[in-house]
Design a protein around this motif. Sequence first.
Motif, PDB file in Angstrom:
ATOM      1  N   ASP A  30      -4.594  -9.910   3.519  1.00 34.22           N
ATOM      2  CA  ASP A  30      -3.466 -10.446   2.761  1.00 34.22           C
ATOM      3  C   ASP A  30      -3.138  -9.625   1.525  1.00 34.22           C
ATOM      4  OD1 ASP A  30      -5.242 -13.131   0.945  1.00 34.22           O
ATOM      5  OD2 ASP A  30      -5.611 -10.978   1.132  1.00 34.22           O
ATOM      6  N   THR A  31      -3.891  -8.586   1.270  1.00 36.37           N
ATOM      7  CA  THR A  31      -3.721  -7.792   0.056  1.00 36.37           C
ATOM      8  C   THR A  31      -3.395  -6.353   0.434  1.00 36.37           C
ATOM      9  OG1 THR A  31      -5.322  -9.178  -1.091  1.00 36.37           O
ATOM     10  CG2 THR A  31      -4.818  -7.054  -2.081  1.00 36.37           C
ATOM     11  N   VAL A  32      -2.370  -5.804  -0.195  1.00 39.65           N
ATOM     12  CA  VAL A  32      -1.938  -4.444   0.104  1.00 39.65           C
ATOM     13  C   VAL A  32      -1.894  -3.620  -1.178  1.00 39.65           C
ATOM     14  CG1 VAL A  32      -0.052  -3.004   0.949  1.00 39.65           C
ATOM     15  CG2 VAL A  32      -0.596  -5.147   2.119  1.00 39.65           C
ATOM     16  N   SER A  33      -2.509  -2.454  -1.128  1.00 38.50           N
ATOM     17  CA  SER A  33      -2.489  -1.523  -2.261  1.00 38.50           C
ATOM     18  C   SER A  33      -1.776  -0.250  -1.839  1.00 38.50           C
ATOM     19  CB  SER A  33      -3.912  -1.174  -2.699  1.00 38.50           C
ATOM     20  OG  SER A  33      -4.638  -2.332  -3.046  1.00 38.50           O
ATOM     21  N   TRP A  34      -1.097   0.369  -2.784  1.00 37.98           N
ATOM     22  CA  TRP A  34      -0.391   1.626  -2.533  1.00 37.98           C
ATOM     23  C   TRP A  34      -0.978   2.712  -3.440  1.00 37.98           C
ATOM     24  CZ3 TRP A  34       3.237   2.644   1.162  1.00 37.98           C
ATOM     25  CH2 TRP A  34       3.842   1.552   1.791  1.00 37.98           C
ATOM     26  N   TYR A  35      -1.134   3.922  -2.859  1.00 39.95           N
ATOM     27  CA  TYR A  35      -1.657   5.067  -3.583  1.00 39.95           C
ATOM     28  C   TYR A  35      -0.746   6.266  -3.341  1.00 39.95           C
ATOM     29  CZ  TYR A  35      -6.071   2.471  -3.849  1.00 39.95           C
ATOM     30  OH  TYR A  35      -7.036   1.516  -4.086  1.00 39.95           O
ATOM     31  N   GLN A  36      -0.687   7.135  -4.338  1.00 36.72           N
ATOM     32  CA  GLN A  36       0.015   8.407  -4.205  1.00 36.72           C
ATOM     33  C   GLN A  36      -1.006   9.535  -4.263  1.00 36.72           C
ATOM     34  OE1 GLN A  36       1.808  10.441  -7.621  1.00 36.72           O
ATOM     35  NE2 GLN A  36       3.809  10.243  -6.629  1.00 36.72           N
ATOM     36  N   GLN A  37      -0.948  10.427  -3.291  1.00 35.23           N
ATOM     37  CA  GLN A  37      -1.853  11.567  -3.296  1.00 35.23           C
ATOM     38  C   GLN A  37      -1.037  12.848  -3.283  1.00 35.23           C
ATOM     39  OE1 GLN A  37      -4.501  12.111   0.059  1.00 35.23           O
ATOM     40  NE2 GLN A  37      -6.031  13.106  -1.228  1.00 35.23           N
ATOM     41  N   ALA A  38      -0.989  13.515  -4.418  1.00 41.96           N
ATOM     42  CA  ALA A  38      -0.321  14.809  -4.483  1.00 41.96           C
ATOM     43  C   ALA A  38      -1.212  15.858  -3.826  1.00 41.96           C
ATOM     44  CB  ALA A  38      -0.036  15.167  -5.936  1.00 41.96           C
ATOM     45  N   LEU A  82      12.241  12.455  -7.793  1.00 40.38           N
ATOM     46  CA  LEU A  82      12.006  13.733  -8.456  1.00 40.38           C
ATOM     47  C   LEU A  82      11.191  14.628  -7.521  1.00 40.38           C
ATOM     48  CD1 LEU A  82      10.863  12.351 -11.932  1.00 40.38           C
ATOM     49  CD2 LEU A  82      13.157  13.117 -11.288  1.00 40.38           C
ATOM     50  N   LEU A  83      11.269  15.932  -7.786  1.00 39.39           N
ATOM     51  CA  LEU A  83      10.478  16.854  -6.965  1.00 39.39           C
ATOM     52  C   LEU A  83       8.997  16.485  -7.011  1.00 39.39           C
ATOM     53  CD1 LEU A  83      12.090  20.307  -7.871  1.00 39.39           C
ATOM     54  CD2 LEU A  83      12.507  18.905  -5.846  1.00 39.39           C
ATOM     55  N   GLY A  84       8.537  16.011  -8.158  1.00 37.43           N
ATOM     56  CA  GLY A  84       7.133  15.664  -8.340  1.00 37.43           C
ATOM     57  C   GLY A  84       6.694  14.427  -7.585  1.00 37.43           C
ATOM     58  N   ASP A  85       7.655  13.740  -6.972  1.00 37.28           N
ATOM     59  CA  ASP A  85       7.294  12.572  -6.159  1.00 37.28           C
ATOM     60  C   ASP A  85       6.839  12.986  -4.766  1.00 37.28           C
ATOM     61  OD1 ASP A  85      10.078  10.691  -7.533  1.00 37.28           O
ATOM     62  OD2 ASP A  85       7.998  10.858  -8.249  1.00 37.28           O
ATOM     63  N   SER A  86       6.957  14.259  -4.450  1.00 38.73           N
ATOM     64  CA  SER A  86       6.483  14.747  -3.149  1.00 38.73           C
ATOM     65  C   SER A  86       4.979  14.546  -3.059  1.00 38.73           C
ATOM     66  CB  SER A  86       6.806  16.236  -2.996  1.00 38.73           C
ATOM     67  OG  SER A  86       8.190  16.455  -2.988  1.00 38.73           O
ATOM     68  N   ALA A  87       4.540  13.822  -2.052  1.00 36.87           N
ATOM     69  CA  ALA A  87       3.126  13.466  -1.953  1.00 36.87           C
ATOM     70  C   ALA A  87       2.886  12.728  -0.649  1.00 36.87           C
ATOM     71  CB  ALA A  87       2.710  12.569  -3.124  1.00 36.87           C
ATOM     72  N   LEU A  88       1.607  12.466  -0.385  1.00 35.00           N
ATOM     73  CA  LEU A  88       1.218  11.560   0.699  1.00 35.00           C
ATOM     74  C   LEU A  88       1.062  10.168   0.085  1.00 35.00           C
ATOM     75  CD1 LEU A  88       0.228  11.335   3.712  1.00 35.00           C
ATOM     76  CD2 LEU A  88      -2.088  11.600   2.794  1.00 35.00           C
ATOM     77  N   TYR A  89       1.757   9.203   0.633  1.00 32.83           N
ATOM     78  CA  TYR A  89       1.681   7.839   0.124  1.00 32.83           C
ATOM     79  C   TYR A  89       0.829   7.012   1.081  1.00 32.83           C
ATOM     80  CZ  TYR A  89       5.035   9.086  -3.385  1.00 32.83           C
ATOM     81  OH  TYR A  89       5.646   9.691  -4.467  1.00 32.83           O
ATOM     82  N   LEU A  90      -0.236   6.487   0.540  1.00 34.59           N
ATOM     83  CA  LEU A  90      -1.217   5.762   1.329  1.00 34.59           C
ATOM     84  C   LEU A  90      -1.141   4.279   1.036  1.00 34.59           C
ATOM     85  CD1 LEU A  90      -4.082   8.257   0.634  1.00 34.59           C
ATOM     86  CD2 LEU A  90      -3.151   7.829   2.892  1.00 34.59           C
ATOM     87  N   CYS A  91      -1.261   3.501   2.081  1.00 35.85           N
ATOM     88  CA  CYS A  91      -1.316   2.056   1.965  1.00 35.85           C
ATOM     89  C   CYS A  91      -2.710   1.621   2.401  1.00 35.85           C
ATOM     90  CB  CYS A  91      -0.245   1.454   2.873  1.00 35.85           C
ATOM     91  SG  CYS A  91      -0.420  -0.298   3.203  1.00 35.85           S
ATOM     92  N   ALA A  92      -3.258   0.644   1.708  1.00 33.18           N
ATOM     93  CA  ALA A  92      -4.558   0.103   2.084  1.00 33.18           C
ATOM     94  C   ALA A  92      -4.485  -1.414   2.073  1.00 33.18           C
ATOM     95  CB  ALA A  92      -5.640   0.579   1.121  1.00 33.18           C
TER      96      ALA A  92
END
Lengths: 113, 108
Positions: A30-38, A82-92
């Motif tokens: 029931d809980t979802v977390s989001w991560y950004q990995q540059a 932004l260009l700096g938003d380019s990344a792998l976005y992970l959900c857990a």
Amino acid sequence: DAGVTQSPTHLIKTRGQQVTLRCSPKSGHDTVSWYQQALGQGPQFIFQYYEEEERQRGNFPDRFSGHQFPNYSSELNVNALLLGDSALYLCASSLPGESNEQYFGPGTRLTVT
Amino acid sequence: KNEVEQSPQNLTAQEGEFITINCSYSVGISALHWLQQHPGGGIVSLFMLSSGKKKHGRLIATINIQEKHSSLHITASHPRDSAVYICAVGGSNYQLIWGAGTKLIIKP
């Protein structure tokens, strides 16, 4: 059990555009977390959703917003890319009451040009 | 000083060797995770530990809560084990604190 799924797999956007990424948690979670990995860096915590509300937020600007639906799936929205938003976005996703036992999806790779 | 330190940063070994990756942390934790990430890929959770030792196939993870230290061991290493191995700890809040990762290359 499909585990944690994310869509799309890859995405290319232009600066200034908006993007929506989607995550379906593992069955029973029931809980979802989001991560950004540059590229070349470790994941950075964006926020976590529980009971359709943002429970905690990392050090990300308001351009990053999210939502959790009654079926526990979640969306991550990023405005004014932004260009700096380019990344792998992970959900857990996590088991009820076990916020630290996180199961990860395959990620969405976002490229901003 | 980072709250989660991993060593080594890079490790190259021959196929069949016994591999050890270490993780030390300085914060109070409720659980420690070992995760694997292949190049360009997502993250796979290998273990979650709060005490003792866990084993899955050729992978073994141990944790010493008093010493705030954990190790990940790979027995009979294989080229397909080549990946980045990440240690992450969960504390009293809802975030995971991540180590910088150990890049492992196993040569045939």
